[in-house]
Design a protein around this motif. Structure first.
Motif, PDB file in Angstrom:
ATOM      1  N   ARG A 177     -15.311  -3.131  -6.890  1.00 24.64           N
ATOM      2  CA  ARG A 177     -15.048  -1.690  -6.894  1.00 24.64           C
ATOM      3  C   ARG A 177     -13.575  -1.360  -6.634  1.00 24.64           C
ATOM      4  N   ALA A 178     -12.735  -2.378  -6.504  1.00 25.49           N
ATOM      5  CA  ALA A 178     -11.312  -2.136  -6.261  1.00 25.49           C
ATOM      6  C   ALA A 178     -10.684  -1.357  -7.416  1.00 25.49           C
ATOM      7  N   SER A 179     -11.130  -1.632  -8.640  1.00 25.51           N
ATOM      8  CA  SER A 179     -10.581  -0.910  -9.799  1.00 25.51           C
ATOM      9  C   SER A 179     -10.945   0.570  -9.753  1.00 25.51           C
ATOM     10  N   ILE A 180     -12.098   0.904  -9.155  1.00 27.62           N
ATOM     11  CA  ILE A 180     -12.493   2.314  -9.007  1.00 27.62           C
ATOM     12  C   ILE A 180     -11.536   3.014  -8.045  1.00 27.62           C
ATOM     13  N   VAL A 181     -11.146   2.313  -6.973  1.00 26.53           N
ATOM     14  CA  VAL A 181     -10.184   2.882  -6.022  1.00 26.53           C
ATOM     15  C   VAL A 181      -8.869   3.196  -6.728  1.00 26.53           C
ATOM     16  N   GLU A 182      -8.378   2.254  -7.539  1.00 24.84           N
ATOM     17  CA  GLU A 182      -7.128   2.485  -8.271  1.00 24.84           C
ATOM     18  C   GLU A 182      -7.273   3.673  -9.218  1.00 24.84           C
ATOM     19  N   ARG A 183      -8.423   3.790  -9.863  1.00 27.21           N
ATOM     20  CA  ARG A 183      -8.666   4.918 -10.764  1.00 27.21           C
ATOM     21  C   ARG A 183      -8.626   6.238 -10.005  1.00 27.21           C
ATOM     22  N   ILE A 184      -9.200   6.272  -8.808  1.00 28.81           N
ATOM     23  CA  ILE A 184      -9.223   7.503  -8.010  1.00 28.81           C
ATOM     24  C   ILE A 184      -7.807   7.975  -7.698  1.00 28.81           C
ATOM     25  N   PHE A 185      -6.951   7.062  -7.250  1.00 31.13           N
ATOM     26  CA  PHE A 185      -5.576   7.446  -6.910  1.00 31.13           C
ATOM     27  C   PHE A 185      -4.801   7.878  -8.149  1.00 31.13           C
ATOM     28  N   SER A 226      -6.820   7.195   3.311  1.00 36.04           N
ATOM     29  CA  SER A 226      -6.823   5.943   4.074  1.00 36.04           C
ATOM     30  C   SER A 226      -5.620   5.062   3.755  1.00 36.04           C
ATOM     31  N   PRO A 227      -4.921   4.545   4.788  1.00 39.01           N
ATOM     32  CA  PRO A 227      -3.815   3.606   4.570  1.00 39.01           C
ATOM     33  C   PRO A 227      -4.286   2.184   4.264  1.00 39.01           C
ATOM     34  N   LEU A 228      -5.593   1.957   4.300  1.00 41.03           N
ATOM     35  CA  LEU A 228      -6.115   0.626   3.969  1.00 41.03           C
ATOM     36  C   LEU A 228      -5.756   0.225   2.542  1.00 41.03           C
ATOM     37  N   TYR A 229      -5.572   1.225   1.664  1.00 39.29           N
ATOM     38  CA  TYR A 229      -5.399   0.932   0.247  1.00 39.29           C
ATOM     39  C   TYR A 229      -3.935   0.852  -0.185  1.00 39.29           C
ATOM     40  N   VAL A 230      -2.994   1.276   0.673  1.00 35.41           N
ATOM     41  CA  VAL A 230      -1.600   1.358   0.251  1.00 35.41           C
ATOM     42  C   VAL A 230      -0.874   0.036   0.476  1.00 35.41           C
ATOM     43  N   GLU A 234       8.677   0.786   3.521  1.00 34.30           N
ATOM     44  CA  GLU A 234       9.453   1.613   4.446  1.00 34.30           C
ATOM     45  C   GLU A 234       9.146   3.101   4.275  1.00 34.30           C
ATOM     46  N   ASP A 235       8.900   3.528   3.029  1.00 35.45           N
ATOM     47  CA  ASP A 235       8.607   4.940   2.803  1.00 35.45           C
ATOM     48  C   ASP A 235       7.290   5.355   3.455  1.00 35.45           C
ATOM     49  N   VAL A 236       6.309   4.464   3.461  1.00 33.91           N
ATOM     50  CA  VAL A 236       5.041   4.743   4.144  1.00 33.91           C
ATOM     51  C   VAL A 236       5.279   4.824   5.652  1.00 33.91           C
ATOM     52  N   TYR A 237       6.126   3.920   6.161  1.00 35.37           N
ATOM     53  CA  TYR A 237       6.469   3.957   7.588  1.00 35.37           C
ATOM     54  C   TYR A 237       7.074   5.310   7.949  1.00 35.37           C
ATOM     55  N   LEU A 289      -4.055  -2.046  -2.412  1.00 42.59           N
ATOM     56  CA  LEU A 289      -4.450  -1.940  -3.817  1.00 42.59           C
ATOM     57  C   LEU A 289      -3.575  -0.971  -4.600  1.00 42.59           C
ATOM     58  N   VAL A 290      -2.885  -0.062  -3.887  1.00 47.33           N
ATOM     59  CA  VAL A 290      -2.182   1.038  -4.547  1.00 47.33           C
ATOM     60  C   VAL A 290      -0.696   1.004  -4.171  1.00 47.33           C
ATOM     61  N   PRO A 291       0.227   1.077  -5.153  1.00 52.06           N
ATOM     62  CA  PRO A 291       1.662   1.122  -4.826  1.00 52.06           C
ATOM     63  C   PRO A 291       1.989   2.315  -3.948  1.00 52.06           C
ATOM     64  N   SER A 292       3.004   2.166  -3.106  1.00 50.58           N
ATOM     65  CA  SER A 292       3.304   3.211  -2.125  1.00 50.58           C
ATOM     66  C   SER A 292       3.690   4.530  -2.793  1.00 50.58           C
ATOM     67  N   GLY A 293       4.414   4.479  -3.927  1.00 54.29           N
ATOM     68  CA  GLY A 293       4.812   5.712  -4.597  1.00 54.29           C
ATOM     69  C   GLY A 293       3.616   6.535  -5.038  1.00 54.29           C
ATOM     70  N   LEU A 294       2.623   5.876  -5.635  1.00 55.34           N
ATOM     71  CA  LEU A 294       1.410   6.566  -6.070  1.00 55.34           C
ATOM     72  C   LEU A 294       0.633   7.089  -4.872  1.00 55.34           C
ATOM     73  N   TRP A 295       0.511   6.268  -3.830  1.00 50.56           N
ATOM     74  CA  TRP A 295      -0.238   6.664  -2.632  1.00 50.56           C
ATOM     75  C   TRP A 295       0.422   7.877  -1.967  1.00 50.56           C
TER      76      TRP A 295
END
Length: 488
Positions: A177-185, A226-230, A234-237, A289-295
Motif C-alpha cells: 500500500r506504499a504506492s497508495i500513500v504516494e498517490r495521496i500526497f 504524519s512525518p512517518l512518510y516524509v 533540513e527543510d522539514v526540521y 516514502l515522500v520527498p520533503s518538497g512534496l510533503w
C-alpha cells in the motif's frame, strides 16, 4: 441452579515441602458450606490467570453460580497483586466473598475487608508503576528510532531494521500500500485538489481505507500530516522547529532519507498534529516514502485549511458546516434534485455508519434561523468601527516572533552546512514581519467611523455564512427536529 461455595486449589509442581491439591481441598472444606464445587489446576503457575479450572470458576462467577471462593493460601489464587485487584473488582460486582485460610483473610469480616483495602492500594501502585514503565520504554524506543509499538501505519509493515547499535530492532518496511500513500500526497498537492476530491477518487477506484471500507477527510488528514512518510531533510526540521517541537536529533542528521516520529503527551480532545508545542520529534530507522518538497506542500495546504476554520464551502445554504447528524455526529450535506433540496447524513451516505433519516426542510430551517439572527442583530448596540484585521495581525506577529526566537536558538547548534538554511528562513520571516508591521501602522492611522447596524437580509451569501458561524455553534438534526446551539 443456586449459588454454591467454590473451592480453588492449585499446585505448579509436586514438592515435598508443598501442600498437595487434595490437602488444600481438605482444609478448604472446613470453611465451606455443605454445597460446594471444586476447581483444581495442577501443573499451572500462579503468575497469570491462564489456567483452565480458574477460568471456568470465573465464568461461573459471571453467571452468578458462585457465592464464595475459598483458597488455602492467597498465592494459590493469584501471585500478582495487580491481577488480584482486577479479579476482586469482578468478585465485588457479583457479590462473591473471598476467604484465604492461611492468611485468615475473609472479606465477610471487617478485618478481612481492611486487609483487602491495603492490597488494593498496592495493586493500584503496581498498575501505575507498570504504566509509567511502559510509557518510558515507548518514548525511549521512539527516541532511538525504533518502532515503539502498536499496529503498523498504513503503507508499512513491521519488520527488523538495524538500530543505533547495529542490532536488529522493530522497524517499518514499505508494503503493497506504499504506492497508495504516494498517490495521496501527489493528488492532494495539486492546486485544485481537496481532501474530499482525493477521497472520492480513492473510493471510486475501490481502494479500502485503513480499518474501514471508504476514505474520508479524517483518514486522509492523518496520513497527510504524519512525518512517518516524509524523507526528512533540513527543510522539514525548520518546519517543525517553527512549531515548537523538541528534537532528539541534530539538524545535520536530517539526511533527506529517513522518516520521523512525533511522540508526547497531548490533550485527547485535540488532534495529534494540531498542537505540536512541546512534542518530541525523532528520526526513525525506516526510510520515508515522500520527498520533503512534496510533503511540505501538503503541510502548507493543510495549515491553510485549518486557518480557514472549516467555515463551510457549500453552495446550497449559508448554514453549511454547521449542520450535524443528531444520531452519529457526522456532517449533514445538501443534495439537490431540480428545485428540491434534501438533507442527508454523510455518515449514512458515505460510510454506511448511520441509518438516520433527516426530514427537516432546508428552507424552513433557514427561515427560522434567519428570524432569530435578525432579532439578535437588532439587539446589538451601535459601535465605532475598529480595525477588523488588528487582532489577526497581532496574532500573526506573535507567531512570527516565536518562530524567529526558536530559529535563533537553532543557530547555536548549527554547522557551516546547516547555517544557510536557518539564516534563509529567518530572513523570510523578518520580511513577513516588516510587511505586517506596515499594515498594522496603516490600520492604526486610519480614521474610525460609526458602524450602521447589520441587516441579515441585506447580506450576500458569503457574509451570511460568516455571521451564522459567529452566532451558531452547531445545528443537530434528528428526524423532523432541529436543535440549534448558539454561541451566546
Amino acid at each position: 441452579m443456586s449459588a454454591l461455595d467454590a473451592i480453588y486449589a492449585r499446585q505448579s509442581v509436586d514438592k515435598a515441602d508443598s501442600l498437595s491439591i487434595q490437602g488444600q481441598i481438605g482444609l478448604c472444606r472446613q470453611k465451606s458450606g455443605e454445597d460446594f464445587r471444586v476447581y483444581q489446576d495442577k501443573g499451572y503457575s500462579g503468575k497469570n490467570t491462564n489456567r483452565p479450572a480458574f477460568q471456568r470458576m470465573m465464568e461461573d462467577v459471571e453467571k452468578g453460580l458462585v457465592q464464595k471462593i475459598i483458597v488455602y493460601r492467597l498465592d494459590r489464587f493469584s501471585r500478582s497483586i495487580a491481577d488480584f485487584g482486577r479479579l476482586w473488582e469482578i468478585l465485588r460486582r457479583h457479590n462473591v466473598e473471598f476467604v484465604s485460610i492461611n492468611e485468615t483473610f475473609d472479606t465477610s469480616t471487617p478485618m478481612g475487608r481492611a486487609m483487602l483495602n491495603i492490597i488494593m492500594v498496592f495493586a493500584q501502585l503496581e498498575r501505575e508503576t507498570t504504566a509509567e514503565r511502559v510509557r518510558d520504554n515507548y518514548y525511549q524506543r521512539a527516541k532511538l528510532g525504533s518502532w515503539p509499538g502498536g499496529p503498523a501505519p498504513y503503507g508499512f509493515s513491521i519488520g527488523k531494521l538495524p538500530g543505533p547499535d547495529g542490532k536488529p530492532a522493530p522497524g517499518l518496511l514499505p508494503d503493497e500500500r506504499a504506492s497508495i500513500v504516494e498517490r495521496i500526497f501527489q493528488s492532494y498537492a495539486q492546486e485544485d485538489a481537496s481532501l474530499g476530491s482525493v477521497a472520492r477518487s480513492l473510493n471510486g477506484d475501490g481502494i479500502p481505507a485503513p480499518r474501514r471500507a471508504t476514505w474520508d477527510n479524517v483518514s486522509l488528514s492523518r496520513i497527510l500530516h504524519s512525518p512517518l512518510y516524509v524523507m526528512a531533510d533540513e527543510d522539514v526540521y525548520l518546519y517543525y522547529q517553527g512549531k515548537g517541537l523538541i528534537f532528539a536529533n541534530r539538524l545535520e542528521e536530517f539526511d533527506g532519507l529517513h522518516g520521523g516520529m512525533i511522540v508526547g503527551k497531548r490533550d485527547r480532545s485535540a488532534g495529534k498534529y494540531q498542537d505540536l508545542n512541546e512534542q518530541h520529534f525523532s528520526l526513525s530507522t525506516h526510510y520515508g516514502l515522500v520527498p520533503s518538497g512534496l510533503w511540505l506542500r501538503c503541510q502548507y495546504k493543510l495549515d491553510a485549511n485549518r486557518q480557514l476554520g472549516g467555515a463551510g464551502r457549500g453552495k446550497h445554504t449559508w448554514l453549511s458546516g454547521l449542520l450535524k447528524c443528531g444520531s452519529c455526529g457526522y456532517s449533514i450535506k445538501v443534495n439537490r434534485d431540480r428545485d428540491k433540496y434534501y438533507l442527508v447524513c454523510s455518515g449514512r451516505s458515505n460510510l454506511g455508519l448511520c441509518d438516520a433519516s433527516i426530514r427537516v426542510g432546508l428552507r424552513e430551517l433557514e427561515a427560522s434561523v434567519k428570524a432569530e439572527l435578525e432579532r439578535l442583530l437588532a439587539e446589538c448596540p451601535d459601535m465605532e468601527e475598529s480595525a477588523a484585521e488588528g487582532p489577526e495581525l497581532a496574532q500573526e506577529l506573535d507567531q512570527i516572533d516565536r518562530k524567529i526566537d526558536r530559529l535563533m536558538s537553532a543557530l547555536a547548534e548549527s554547522t557551516d552546512l546547516t547555517m544557510p538554511y536557518v539564516n534563509r528562513t529567518i530572513e523570510k520571516l523578518e520580511a513577513q514581519r516588516s510587511g505586517l508591521l506596515e499594515r498594522q501602522t496603516a490600520l492604526q492611522k486610519a480614521p474610525r467611523q460609526k458602524l450602521r447596524r447589520l441587516s441579515f437580509a441585506s447580506l450576500d451569501f458569503e457574509q451570511k455564512k460568516l455571521v451564522a458561524a459567529q452566532f451558531i455553534q452547531e445545528i443537530k438534526l434528528s428526524g423532523d427536529i432541529a436543535e440549534v446551539s448558539w454561541n451566546i
